[in-house]
Design a protein around this motif. Structure first.
Motif, PDB file in Angstrom:
ATOM      1  N   TYR A  67       0.804  -1.221   0.000  1.00  0.00           N
ATOM      2  CA  TYR A  67       0.000   0.000   0.000  1.00  0.00           C
ATOM      3  C   TYR A  67       0.837   1.271   0.000  1.00  0.00           C
ATOM      4  O   TYR A  67       0.414   2.317  -0.451  1.00  0.00           O
ATOM      5  CB  TYR A  67      -0.968   0.000   1.193  1.00  0.00           C
ATOM      6  CG  TYR A  67      -2.024  -1.051   1.015  1.00  0.00           C
ATOM      7  CD1 TYR A  67      -3.149  -0.806   0.226  1.00  0.00           C
ATOM      8  CD2 TYR A  67      -1.877  -2.303   1.573  1.00  0.00           C
ATOM      9  CE1 TYR A  67      -4.106  -1.780   0.019  1.00  0.00           C
ATOM     10  CE2 TYR A  67      -2.831  -3.290   1.373  1.00  0.00           C
ATOM     11  CZ  TYR A  67      -3.940  -3.023   0.598  1.00  0.00           C
ATOM     12  OH  TYR A  67      -4.880  -4.002   0.382  1.00  0.00           O
ATOM     13  N   GLU A  68       2.027   1.184   0.584  1.00  0.00           N
ATOM     14  CA  GLU A  68       2.992   2.279   0.499  1.00  0.00           C
ATOM     15  C   GLU A  68       4.267   1.623   0.020  1.00  0.00           C
ATOM     16  O   GLU A  68       4.385   0.402   0.070  1.00  0.00           O
ATOM     17  CB  GLU A  68       3.278   2.874   1.875  1.00  0.00           C
ATOM     18  CG  GLU A  68       2.119   3.518   2.564  1.00  0.00           C
ATOM     19  CD  GLU A  68       2.550   4.017   3.943  1.00  0.00           C
ATOM     20  OE1 GLU A  68       2.687   5.225   4.105  1.00  0.00           O
ATOM     21  OE2 GLU A  68       2.767   3.187   4.842  1.00  0.00           O
ATOM     22  N   ASP A  69       5.241   2.418  -0.377  1.00  0.00           N
ATOM     23  CA  ASP A  69       6.500   1.846  -0.848  1.00  0.00           C
ATOM     24  C   ASP A  69       7.100   0.938   0.242  1.00  0.00           C
ATOM     25  O   ASP A  69       7.429   1.405   1.325  1.00  0.00           O
ATOM     26  CB  ASP A  69       7.461   3.005  -1.183  1.00  0.00           C
ATOM     27  CG  ASP A  69       8.707   2.471  -1.852  1.00  0.00           C
ATOM     28  OD1 ASP A  69       8.632   1.363  -2.417  1.00  0.00           O
ATOM     29  OD2 ASP A  69       9.748   3.154  -1.780  1.00  0.00           O
ATOM     30  N   GLY A  70       7.165  -0.353  -0.043  1.00  0.00           N
ATOM     31  CA  GLY A  70       7.762  -1.304   0.903  1.00  0.00           C
ATOM     32  C   GLY A  70       6.921  -1.570   2.139  1.00  0.00           C
ATOM     33  O   GLY A  70       7.438  -2.037   3.141  1.00  0.00           O
ATOM     34  N   HIS A  71       5.621  -1.281   2.109  1.00  0.00           N
ATOM     35  CA  HIS A  71       4.739  -1.511   3.260  1.00  0.00           C
ATOM     36  C   HIS A  71       3.575  -2.393   2.802  1.00  0.00           C
ATOM     37  O   HIS A  71       2.699  -1.943   2.056  1.00  0.00           O
ATOM     38  CB  HIS A  71       4.236  -0.164   3.801  1.00  0.00           C
ATOM     39  CG  HIS A  71       3.494  -0.289   5.096  1.00  0.00           C
ATOM     40  ND1 HIS A  71       3.020   0.800   5.784  1.00  0.00           N
ATOM     41  CD2 HIS A  71       3.138  -1.361   5.840  1.00  0.00           C
ATOM     42  CE1 HIS A  71       2.403   0.387   6.883  1.00  0.00           C
ATOM     43  NE2 HIS A  71       2.472  -0.928   6.933  1.00  0.00           N
ATOM     44  N   LEU A  72       3.584  -3.641   3.225  1.00  0.00           N
ATOM     45  CA  LEU A  72       2.581  -4.605   2.767  1.00  0.00           C
ATOM     46  C   LEU A  72       1.640  -5.001   3.903  1.00  0.00           C
ATOM     47  O   LEU A  72       2.090  -5.193   5.041  1.00  0.00           O
ATOM     48  CB  LEU A  72       3.257  -5.875   2.236  1.00  0.00           C
ATOM     49  CG  LEU A  72       4.092  -5.728   0.964  1.00  0.00           C
ATOM     50  CD1 LEU A  72       5.521  -5.359   1.300  1.00  0.00           C
ATOM     51  CD2 LEU A  72       4.082  -7.015   0.170  1.00  0.00           C
ATOM     52  N   VAL A  73       0.353  -5.135   3.578  1.00  0.00           N
ATOM     53  CA  VAL A  73      -0.653  -5.460   4.585  1.00  0.00           C
ATOM     54  C   VAL A  73      -1.641  -6.476   3.997  1.00  0.00           C
ATOM     55  O   VAL A  73      -1.978  -6.397   2.816  1.00  0.00           O
ATOM     56  CB  VAL A  73      -1.442  -4.197   5.016  1.00  0.00           C
ATOM     57  CG1 VAL A  73      -2.372  -4.505   6.176  1.00  0.00           C
ATOM     58  CG2 VAL A  73      -0.513  -3.074   5.392  1.00  0.00           C
TER      59      VAL A  73
END
Ligand code: SF4
Length: 330
Positions: free
Chosen positions: A316-322
């Motif tokens: 969802y953000e650069d390098g931030h996975l959920v």
């Protein structure tokens, strides 16, 4: 060319790792039940950095660590270490690679042989793998001991003569004496007094700075993980729920489970009010996890879709996975 460089930045890449344990080894039923200790987990770790792996007991983090080092066979998936797929490497070659991948265990009391003096504990595998020429062996072990804050006179002493903190220094010395590239640290502070924990974690940071080690730091203590990690993975019931840079995870946690874990981290400022999110209920059985999202039975934000469909781990953000239906899954 550039692609090769980027790929080489990562010392470890884990793809769709699964580790299932059959519930009964003697079951003859076709529908054999399995404990899905690790269920389709993927991540990468950059060279010289630390990835913290957090979650409650039984979430599968230790099984991930052991699977990476091939301390047991994996059910499915790939572990690519330094460009080599470990599942395809024959046992003989894997044995030669073992010094490059080490583990520091949780309990410094049971992980050291009580019958061996410290010098021998640290040096046993150094001899076996010919890490240094015989003529340099003793001076090398003394140097490793010095690096780990152990005095030379400890060489002939036995583990029972030491405190927990010193024993953990011996465990660390045993691991780093093999000149590893990657170290799995499995709750290395949890058996130690709080006053000693800071010394050991600083030692690990100093060694990383000096020798460029890559760590997978497994812990249930988010304050410790925040201090040592560059990236963080949050696991629940064998699956990765959220993953990303430390800053993003701590400043903008997105998954309800991560939010609950972070809400329990104590703050030093007495004026800051803690809005603790209490997780109700127990962790469900990994033999029969809830349908859809595994966290749904304890999630305050649960929706209809959460029982029907498992959310994908999405960036969802650069390098931030959920992995959560609260955010667009398209
Ligand atoms: Fe909660 Fe649904 Fe997100 Fe799972 S997918 S964490 S149940 S909101």
């Amino acid at each position: 060319m550039e692609k090769t460089k980027i790929e080489n930045d990562y010392i470890l890449e884990v793809k769709n790792l699964k580790k299932y344990y059959p519930v009964s080894r003697f079951s003859i039923s076709k529908n054999r039940a399995y404990v899905k200790a690790v269920d389709d987990v993927s991540f990468k770790i950059k060279r010289g950095t630390t990835m913290g792996l957090v979650g409650e007991s039984g979430c599968g983090k230790t099984t991930v660590g052991r699977s990476l080092l091939r301390l047991h066979d994996i059910t499915d998936g790939q572990v690519i270490f330094d460009g080599k797929d470990l599942s395809k490497i024959p046992e003989g070659r894997l044995r030669k690679m073992r010094p490059q991948m080490q583990m520091i265990f949780q309990d410094p009391y049971s992980s050291l042989s009580p019958r061996m003096p410290v010098g021998e504990i640290i040096g046993e595998a150094v001899k076996e793998h010919n890490i240094v020429p015989k003529s340099e062996y003793r001076s090398y072990i003394l140097k490793v001991m010095r690096d780990c804050g152990l005095q030379p006179q400890y060489f002939y002493r036995y583990p029972h003569e030491f405190s927990g903190g010193q024993r953990q220094r011996i465990s660390i010395a045993r691991a780093v004496a093999l000149k590893p590239k990657f170290i799995v640290c499995d709750e290395p502070l949890s058996a130690l007094d709080v006053s000693i924990q800071a010394q050991i974690i600083n030692l690990m940071k100093d060694l990383q700075e000096q020798y460029g080690y890559t760590y997978l730091f497994i812990s249930h203590d988010l304050s410790v993980v925040e201090y040592i990690s560059d990236t963080i993975g949050v696991m629940y019931l064998g699956s990765m729920m959220e993953m990303g840079d430390k800053k993003r995870i701590f400043e903008n946690p997105m998954h309800p489970y991560t939010k609950a874990l972070l809400s329990a981290v104590p703050v030093s400022d007495p004026d800051v009010k803690m809005n603790r999110i209490i997780l109700s209920g127990d962790i469900p059985s990994p033999v029969n996890p809830p349908s859809g999202c595994k966290f749904r039975t304890r999630c305050q934000n649960c929706m209809d879709i959460c029982a029907k469909k498992a959310p994908k781990l999405k960036e969802y953000e650069d390098g931030h996975l959920v992995a959560c239906h609260l955010y667009s899954q398209d």
